[in-house]
Design an enzyme around this catalytic site. Sequence first.
Site, PDB file in Angstrom:
ATOM      1  N   ALA A   1      44.100   3.665  87.419  1.00  0.00           N
ATOM      2  CA  ALA A   1      43.343   3.244  86.226  1.00  0.00           C
ATOM      3  C   ALA A   1      42.070   4.071  86.027  1.00  0.00           C
ATOM      4  CB  ALA A   1      43.010   1.761  86.323  1.00  0.00           C
TER       5      ALA A   1
ATOM      6  N   GLU B   1      47.037  16.475  89.315  1.00  0.00           N
ATOM      7  CA  GLU B   1      46.983  15.045  88.951  1.00  0.00           C
ATOM      8  C   GLU B   1      48.421  14.515  88.877  1.00  0.00           C
ATOM      9  OE1 GLU B   1      44.994  14.642  85.180  1.00  0.00           O
ATOM     10  OE2 GLU B   1      45.654  12.561  84.898  1.00  0.00           O
TER      11      GLU B   1
ATOM     12  N   HIS C   1      50.924  11.074  88.047  1.00  0.00           N
ATOM     13  CA  HIS C   1      51.173   9.694  87.608  1.00  0.00           C
ATOM     14  C   HIS C   1      52.652   9.400  87.818  1.00  0.00           C
ATOM     15  CE1 HIS C   1      47.194   9.456  86.042  1.00  0.00           C
ATOM     16  NE2 HIS C   1      47.384  10.623  85.466  1.00  0.00           N
TER      17      HIS C   1
ATOM     18  N   ARG D   1      54.180  -4.298  92.673  1.00  0.00           N
ATOM     19  CA  ARG D   1      53.702  -4.584  91.315  1.00  0.00           C
ATOM     20  C   ARG D   1      54.547  -3.816  90.304  1.00  0.00           C
ATOM     21  NH1 ARG D   1      48.890  -1.055  88.601  1.00  0.00           N
ATOM     22  NH2 ARG D   1      49.357   0.847  89.710  1.00  0.00           N
TER      23      ARG D   1
ATOM     24  N   TYR E   1      56.909   1.202  88.175  1.00  0.00           N
ATOM     25  CA  TYR E   1      56.483   2.076  89.279  1.00  0.00           C
ATOM     26  C   TYR E   1      57.522   2.242  90.381  1.00  0.00           C
ATOM     27  CZ  TYR E   1      51.959   1.494  86.994  1.00  0.00           C
ATOM     28  OH  TYR E   1      50.940   1.490  86.073  1.00  0.00           O
TER      29      TYR E   1
ATOM     30  N   PRO F   1      43.113   2.685  92.441  1.00  0.00           N
ATOM     31  CA  PRO F   1      43.248   1.237  92.539  1.00  0.00           C
ATOM     32  C   PRO F   1      44.648   0.718  92.229  1.00  0.00           C
ATOM     33  CG  PRO F   1      42.015   1.855  90.576  1.00  0.00           C
ATOM     34  CD  PRO F   1      42.153   3.093  91.418  1.00  0.00           C
ATOM     35  N   ASN F   2      45.004  -0.309  92.979  1.00  0.00           N
ATOM     36  CA  ASN F   2      46.256  -1.052  92.834  1.00  0.00           C
ATOM     37  C   ASN F   2      47.475  -0.324  93.393  1.00  0.00           C
ATOM     38  OD1 ASN F   2      45.062  -3.346  91.404  1.00  0.00           O
ATOM     39  ND2 ASN F   2      44.716  -1.879  89.752  1.00  0.00           N
TER      40      ASN F   2
ATOM     41  N   ARG G   1      53.356   5.169  77.237  1.00  0.00           N
ATOM     42  CA  ARG G   1      52.805   3.823  77.407  1.00  0.00           C
ATOM     43  C   ARG G   1      51.661   3.577  76.415  1.00  0.00           C
ATOM     44  NH1 ARG G   1      51.868   2.777  83.590  1.00  0.00           N
ATOM     45  NH2 ARG G   1      51.751   0.631  82.795  1.00  0.00           N
TER      46      ARG G   1
ATOM     47  N   ASN H   1      46.292  10.737  92.406  1.00  0.00           N
ATOM     48  CA  ASN H   1      46.725   9.758  91.412  1.00  0.00           C
ATOM     49  C   ASN H   1      45.551   8.792  91.262  1.00  0.00           C
ATOM     50  OD1 ASN H   1      47.725   7.762  89.825  1.00  0.00           O
ATOM     51  ND2 ASN H   1      49.652   7.495  90.953  1.00  0.00           N
TER      52      ASN H   1
HETATM   53  C1  DQA Z   1      49.364   5.403  87.044  1.00  0.00           C
HETATM   54  C2  DQA Z   1      49.215   5.207  85.525  1.00  0.00           C
HETATM   55  C3  DQA Z   1      47.895   4.543  85.192  1.00  0.00           C
HETATM   56  O1  DQA Z   1      47.758   4.390  83.798  1.00  0.00           O
HETATM   57  C4  DQA Z   1      47.824   3.160  85.836  1.00  0.00           C
HETATM   58  O2  DQA Z   1      46.570   2.565  85.594  1.00  0.00           O
HETATM   59  C5  DQA Z   1      48.165   3.174  87.271  1.00  0.00           C
HETATM   60  C6  DQA Z   1      49.191   4.088  87.790  1.00  0.00           C
HETATM   61  C7  DQA Z   1      50.756   5.950  87.416  1.00  0.00           C
HETATM   62  O3  DQA Z   1      50.893   6.396  88.562  1.00  0.00           O
HETATM   63  O4  DQA Z   1      51.697   5.926  86.620  1.00  0.00           O
HETATM   64  O5  DQA Z   1      47.656   2.349  88.043  1.00  0.00           O
HETATM   65  O6  DQA Z   1      48.402   6.340  87.473  1.00  0.00           O
END
Ligand code: DQA
Length: 148
Positions: free
Chosen positions: A78, A99, A101, A19, A24, A11-12, A108, A75
């Site tokens: 959240a 995985e 990120h 964003r 990011y 998501p997002n 964080r 990835n």
């Molecule tokens: C994320 C890190 C997560 O904590 C966050 O909720 C994201 C992006 C990252 O790529 O750094 O949406 O996965």
Amino acid sequence: MPKLVYILNGPNLNLLGKRQPHIYGSETLADVERDCAALAAELGVETRFLQSNTEGQIIDWIHQARDDGAGIVINPAAYTHTSVGILDALNAFDGPVIEVHISNVHKREGFRHHSYVSLRADGVIAGCGTEGYRLALRRIVTLAGSEA
Ligand code: DQA
């Protein structure tokens, strides 16, 4: 037939580049997809690059990968920190899982320090920006090759 690597985004991440660019970066998800496709061509694999804001859709794609996926780069965004459902789906997948990120989640908030997905992942890349996707793809190809 070239091996197929799923690259799944949670998501997002459709808002990547728009964003919180201080966290990011300014590249969009389309940029990441293009760079992964170019690297995949070099490495001799195919990629299926997908994004959803819905947990069930991501789970369905992991199920699909059971049929035709040589590996999964994910990835989970959240859902990393909340989803037993995604963990269970990945546990039902036999190939390698990396995985990713974009940000260094360990630098964080405390709630980002725990990952359900890490209980299954063969490797975790965090804090390498969008380059992390390409690092993950290289690793998946190494692992998928050794499983062939
Ligand atoms: C994320 C890190 C997560 O904590 C966050 O909720 C994201 C992006 C990252 O790529 O750094 O949406 O996965």
